[in-house]
Design a protein around this motif. Sequence first.
Motif, PDB file in Angstrom:
ATOM      1  N   LEU A 368      40.614  39.939   5.312  1.00  0.00           N
ATOM      2  CA  LEU A 368      39.357  39.204   5.492  1.00  0.00           C
ATOM      3  C   LEU A 368      38.878  39.290   6.932  1.00  0.00           C
ATOM      4  N   GLN A 369      39.817  39.136   7.861  1.00  0.00           N
ATOM      5  CA  GLN A 369      39.475  39.181   9.290  1.00  0.00           C
ATOM      6  C   GLN A 369      38.741  40.480   9.644  1.00  0.00           C
ATOM      7  N   LYS A 370      39.167  41.571   9.037  1.00  0.00           N
ATOM      8  CA  LYS A 370      38.600  42.876   9.392  1.00  0.00           C
ATOM      9  C   LYS A 370      37.139  43.030   8.974  1.00  0.00           C
ATOM     10  N   VAL A 371      36.710  42.301   7.930  1.00  0.00           N
ATOM     11  CA  VAL A 371      35.330  42.481   7.450  1.00  0.00           C
ATOM     12  C   VAL A 371      34.404  41.319   7.842  1.00  0.00           C
ATOM     13  N   ALA A 372      34.976  40.210   8.293  1.00  0.00           N
ATOM     14  CA  ALA A 372      34.151  39.041   8.618  1.00  0.00           C
ATOM     15  C   ALA A 372      33.437  39.238   9.945  1.00  0.00           C
ATOM     16  N   LYS A 373      32.132  39.085   9.924  1.00  0.00           N
ATOM     17  CA  LYS A 373      31.346  39.213  11.146  1.00  0.00           C
ATOM     18  C   LYS A 373      31.544  37.989  12.034  1.00  0.00           C
ATOM     19  N   ASP A 374      31.118  38.118  13.290  1.00  0.00           N
ATOM     20  CA  ASP A 374      31.311  37.039  14.266  1.00  0.00           C
ATOM     21  C   ASP A 374      30.588  35.755  13.892  1.00  0.00           C
ATOM     22  N   ASP A 375      29.503  35.863  13.104  1.00  0.00           N
ATOM     23  CA  ASP A 375      28.731  34.659  12.758  1.00  0.00           C
ATOM     24  C   ASP A 375      28.912  34.262  11.290  1.00  0.00           C
ATOM     25  N   ALA A 376      29.975  34.747  10.657  1.00  0.00           N
ATOM     26  CA  ALA A 376      30.199  34.456   9.239  1.00  0.00           C
ATOM     27  C   ALA A 376      30.472  32.967   9.016  1.00  0.00           C
ATOM     28  N   ILE A 377      30.203  32.509   7.783  1.00  0.00           N
ATOM     29  CA  ILE A 377      30.528  31.153   7.341  1.00  0.00           C
ATOM     30  C   ILE A 377      31.774  31.227   6.478  1.00  0.00           C
ATOM     31  N   LEU A 378      32.766  30.388   6.771  1.00  0.00           N
ATOM     32  CA  LEU A 378      34.034  30.377   6.037  1.00  0.00           C
ATOM     33  C   LEU A 378      34.222  29.006   5.419  1.00  0.00           C
ATOM     34  N   SER A 379      34.085  28.925   4.110  1.00  0.00           N
ATOM     35  CA  SER A 379      34.305  27.668   3.398  1.00  0.00           C
ATOM     36  C   SER A 379      35.700  27.731   2.792  1.00  0.00           C
ATOM     37  N   VAL A 380      36.583  26.880   3.281  1.00  0.00           N
ATOM     38  CA  VAL A 380      38.003  26.979   2.953  1.00  0.00           C
ATOM     39  C   VAL A 380      38.417  25.816   2.064  1.00  0.00           C
ATOM     40  N   ASP A 381      39.087  26.151   0.964  1.00  0.00           N
ATOM     41  CA  ASP A 381      39.545  25.125   0.036  1.00  0.00           C
ATOM     42  C   ASP A 381      40.835  24.491   0.557  1.00  0.00           C
ATOM     43  N   VAL A 382      41.389  23.597  -0.254  1.00  0.00           N
ATOM     44  CA  VAL A 382      42.540  22.793   0.161  1.00  0.00           C
ATOM     45  C   VAL A 382      43.812  23.331  -0.494  1.00  0.00           C
ATOM     46  N   GLY A 383      44.930  23.245   0.217  1.00  0.00           N
ATOM     47  CA  GLY A 383      46.213  23.697  -0.301  1.00  0.00           C
ATOM     48  C   GLY A 383      46.857  24.677   0.653  1.00  0.00           C
ATOM     49  N   ASN A 384      47.749  25.527   0.134  1.00  0.00           N
ATOM     50  CA  ASN A 384      48.373  26.540   0.987  1.00  0.00           C
ATOM     51  C   ASN A 384      47.347  27.425   1.673  1.00  0.00           C
ATOM     52  N   VAL A 385      46.214  27.640   0.997  1.00  0.00           N
ATOM     53  CA  VAL A 385      45.173  28.487   1.572  1.00  0.00           C
ATOM     54  C   VAL A 385      44.690  27.929   2.910  1.00  0.00           C
ATOM     55  N   THR A 386      44.715  26.601   3.057  1.00  0.00           N
ATOM     56  CA  THR A 386      44.332  25.973   4.327  1.00  0.00           C
ATOM     57  C   THR A 386      45.295  26.398   5.428  1.00  0.00           C
ATOM     58  N   VAL A 387      46.581  26.422   5.104  1.00  0.00           N
ATOM     59  CA  VAL A 387      47.590  26.801   6.089  1.00  0.00           C
ATOM     60  C   VAL A 387      47.393  28.247   6.521  1.00  0.00           C
ATOM     61  N   TRP A 388      47.221  29.145   5.533  1.00  0.00           N
ATOM     62  CA  TRP A 388      47.094  30.564   5.879  1.00  0.00           C
ATOM     63  C   TRP A 388      45.840  30.817   6.714  1.00  0.00           C
ATOM     64  N   MET A 389      44.740  30.160   6.372  1.00  0.00           N
ATOM     65  CA  MET A 389      43.504  30.347   7.150  1.00  0.00           C
ATOM     66  C   MET A 389      43.622  29.714   8.536  1.00  0.00           C
ATOM     67  N   ALA A 390      44.195  28.520   8.608  1.00  0.00           N
ATOM     68  CA  ALA A 390      44.311  27.833   9.897  1.00  0.00           C
ATOM     69  C   ALA A 390      45.171  28.635  10.867  1.00  0.00           C
ATOM     70  N   ARG A 391      46.238  29.236  10.355  1.00  0.00           N
ATOM     71  CA  ARG A 391      47.150  29.966  11.237  1.00  0.00           C
ATOM     72  C   ARG A 391      46.703  31.399  11.523  1.00  0.00           C
ATOM     73  N   HIS A 392      46.211  32.081  10.484  1.00  0.00           N
ATOM     74  CA  HIS A 392      46.064  33.536  10.591  1.00  0.00           C
ATOM     75  C   HIS A 392      44.635  34.009  10.833  1.00  0.00           C
TER      76      HIS A 392
END
Length: 567
Positions: A368-392
């Motif tokens: 995801l990081q490789k394709v997300a532009k600098d001004d992208a909007i990231l709507s993140v759900d709750v659960g393990n996915v929060t951990v992976w997004m917050a850290r990585h």
Amino acid sequence: MFRKTAGEVLIDLLIEWGVDHIYGMPGDSINSIIEPLRKAQDKIKFIQVRHEEAGALAAASYAKLTGKIGVCMAIAGPGAVHLLNGLYDAKLDRVPVLAITGQVESDLLGTDFFQEVNLERMFDDVAVYNQRIMSAEQLPAVVNQAIRMAYTKRGVAVLPFPDEIPRFEVGAEARFTSSFFTMPELFPREFDLEKAKIVLRQAERPVILTGKGAKGARDSLIEFADHIAAPIVLTLPAKGVIPDEHPYCIGGLGLIGTKPAYEAMRNADTLIMVGTSYPFTAFLPERAKTIQIDTDPVQIGKRYPVDVGLAGDANRTLKWLTQQLDKRHDRTFLEHHQKLMKEWWETLDRQEKDLSVPIKPQRVIHALQKVAKDDAILSVDVGNVTVWMARHFRMRNQQFVISSWLATLGCGLPGAIAGKIAFPDKQVFAVCGDGGFGMTMNDFVTAVKYRLPIVVVVLNNHKIAMIKFEQEVMGNVEFGTDLTNPNFAKYAEACGGIGYRVERPEELQPAFEDAVSQKKPCIIDVEVDANEAPMPAKITFGQAAGFLKHMLKELFEERKLDLPPLR
């Protein structure tokens, strides 16, 4: 002389306040509002959702992303009840939302009529303003008051409309008020600022904990950190306030945080809390002089003891402190944690390059990081996915929206819908676990209907995986966490979108690159490793002991030895 109906005046007032869309589902008790809304579609759009909860969550996300009031609408009874989850999300994350609901006719109230619910009582806890419309003449002043309260109190306003009121004409005796609000510019007292200066001059190991209240204060925050040689730790809602790879940023705190942040808090002698009332106080220093900056004096010292409270705007307050203090030349503490952070990023890099199957969640975030532009909007759900997004995910200038205080499953997709409506020219991603996406996936067809080319990333491990991990840390055998999922890629196609099914690491990047080029909503359904535990940056003895206890239970309860019966 023809006069406008209360329903028409309501729509006019919303337009005056700058509202350009409403999320909702039409129905009998609000049809007298839907009709004037239909006539004004060139100025204010109606976004029909498939579930009112998604509408309220979208309204809350819109407010978080833009600072403007989000508006949602539902019928009396069941429709209004469905709004509650999204409204509580707005309340707890302190953003302005207006909920307009139907109600049974005034002369039927109290008779246990069809779909009658005591809405004033039901919404009482969630709302900063909660007023049933009693007459057409009352409406203009009450609508203005509701929106003004939502903005100034940063919360939810609710207006239940008895069925007949929107059809009545607004008489000449109606009281019209102003359709705007104003806010004070807050600056701390001189006495408190002087106390803060004394504490900061004595600090040898200062750490800054930054919350979402520092949004808009990036430059002054970085300048202040440089001036006092302090590393910056970010709360989850503040992710993106400064870039994750900025030299002064040492990541998040707590179970979703980094080891450098944990170590900095353990060794700090001075803590500066900027725009946050951090709830997980076990991760804060045991003994440190503490300064807290917040525009809301109620938040200062609410959860953690402070020595100095600065009730004021973060931007102005940090600038003043920077100007008043001598620059600190001893940067040993800061440089030590910068070195730790460099090592932390190297550890995460190795995790993200893992090519094993099932796919590691960390590798998905890397793609995801490789394709997300600098001004992208990231709507993140709750659960393990929060951990992976917050850290990585390494934020630069992207916007990050989440249900931070309520932490409600299902917020990812509605947030992405709101993000694309608010910023139609930007990339918008919903990053969800399969549990969270399953809660609101029916509104993927809403994105299809309104031609919103969002990209939904589903980390599919057929588990409510964070709960599995929590049960295991408690020393229990996991139970009730398995999920039976459809093929989400085929589901996307059935809805009229585009679907990608990814089961091997080499399939990831092509799927992401193709999805961001599409003009339709997409779902990237990624089979990820259910056993990849979202381990905290620092594992406590209790957590390790609990996990060992779980493993023993698994051995002795689930895998019983086949022994002969006792004689």
